[in-house]
Enzyme design. Sequence first.
Site, mmCIF file in Angstrom:
data_model
loop_
_atom_site.group_PDB
_atom_site.id
_atom_site.type_symbol
_atom_site.label_atom_id
_atom_site.label_comp_id
_atom_site.label_asym_id
_atom_site.label_seq_id
_atom_site.Cartn_x
_atom_site.Cartn_y
_atom_site.Cartn_z
ATOM 1 N N PHE A 194 0.845 -1.203 0.000
ATOM 2 C CA PHE A 194 0.000 0.000 0.000
ATOM 3 C C PHE A 194 0.879 1.251 0.000
ATOM 4 C CE2 PHE A 194 -3.482 2.784 1.715
ATOM 5 C CZ PHE A 194 -4.450 2.455 0.782
ATOM 6 N N HIS A 197 6.076 -3.860 -12.697
ATOM 7 C CA HIS A 197 7.450 -3.782 -13.218
ATOM 8 C C HIS A 197 7.941 -5.209 -13.387
ATOM 9 C CE1 HIS A 197 11.467 -2.552 -14.051
ATOM 10 N NE2 HIS A 197 11.968 -2.839 -12.870
#
Length: 340
Positions: A25, A108
Amino acid sequence: MAELYYDNQADLNRLKHKPIAIIGFGSQGHAHARNLADSGLDVRVGLYPGSKSWAKVEEAGLKVMTVAEAAREAQIVMILTPDIGQAELYREHIAPAMEPGKTLMFAHGFNIRFGQIVPPAGIDVSMVAPKAPGHRVREVFVQGGGVPALIAVEQDATGGAFEDALAYAKGLGCTRAGVLRTTFAEETETDLFGEQVVLCGGVSALVKAAFETLVEAGYQPEVAYFECMHELKLIVDLFYQGGLNYMRYSVSDTAEWGDYTAGPKIITEQTRAAMRQILADIQSGAFAEDWIEENHNGRPRFNAYRQADINHPIEQIGRELRRMMPFVNPREVKPGEGGA
C-alpha cells in the site's frame, strides 16, 4: 508500430466477479487499490502483520488482511512491493495460493525478467505499469482522466490474460489515456536503462560534474548550484510539455546555439559506447545479479554511495538555498530514510 488500446476496447465486466488482491500500500499500491475499488471491483489489500500501512488501508475504507490471506481469497494478485524482497514474499506467502487459472500481476518486470520469481505453468502472468507515480495515478483518475500505461503478458494459461490485464488497466483509468502493449523484457530493460543513463545516473553525474567544474574554476558554489541544479527543472518542464522543439522555442537563441554546439562535446562516441555497455549489462542480467548480490551482502556499497552524495557540497549548498525558496516546497530526507 506500437499497439495502443483505449476505453472502448477494454471490458471491465471481465473482472466484476474476480476478487483482486493488491499486495502493498505504498505509492502505487494506494492508487491501484482505491482506483479499482472506485471502479466497482472487489479489492482487498495484503500487508505484513503490524504494517504501518494497515490503519491507512482501513481509513480508506478498504479490506485489509495478511498477504497470504489476500492471495488465497483473490483470483488476481498484483504485487506492488519493492523489487528486492518480492521473490521471498512470493515464495513464502503468495505461491502456495496460486492455483491454476489465477493471475499473477506486476507493475514492473524485474523479478520475472531476471528469474527471481518463476510462476507455475497453470496461471496467467501479466503486467500493468502506469507511467506516473501513484499519487498522480490517483489524482488524475479522480479528476476523470487517466495516465498512460504499459501492458504485457508473460504467460497466458487461460487464454484471457491480455483481456484481463486490459480490463485491470481500465479499472485504474489508464485506458482513458491509452495503454501501450509491450513485453516484460522490453519494459524491464528500457526502464532500467532510462534510470541509469538519463533519469537518475546520467543526470545526477552531469549535475555534480558541472557544479564541480564551476567551483574549481573559482565561481561561487551558490551561483553554480543555481545554474547546474536549480534551473534544471525549468528545462525539464519544457521537455515534458512539448519536447526538445518546445524547449528550444522557449529559451534564448544564445542558449539554443550553445545546445547545438556544446551538447555533442559532452555526449561523445565514448559516452555512447558506455551507454551501449550499460544496456548490455542490463540485457545479460549482470546488473540484476550485482544488485541482488549487493542486497544479500547488506548493501555496503549502496550505503557508501548514498552517504557520499549526502555529503557532497552541492547538497550542502542546496539545503541552504532551498530555505530561501519556500515556493519550491523544500523536502529533506531524515537520516535513515530512503527510497523503496
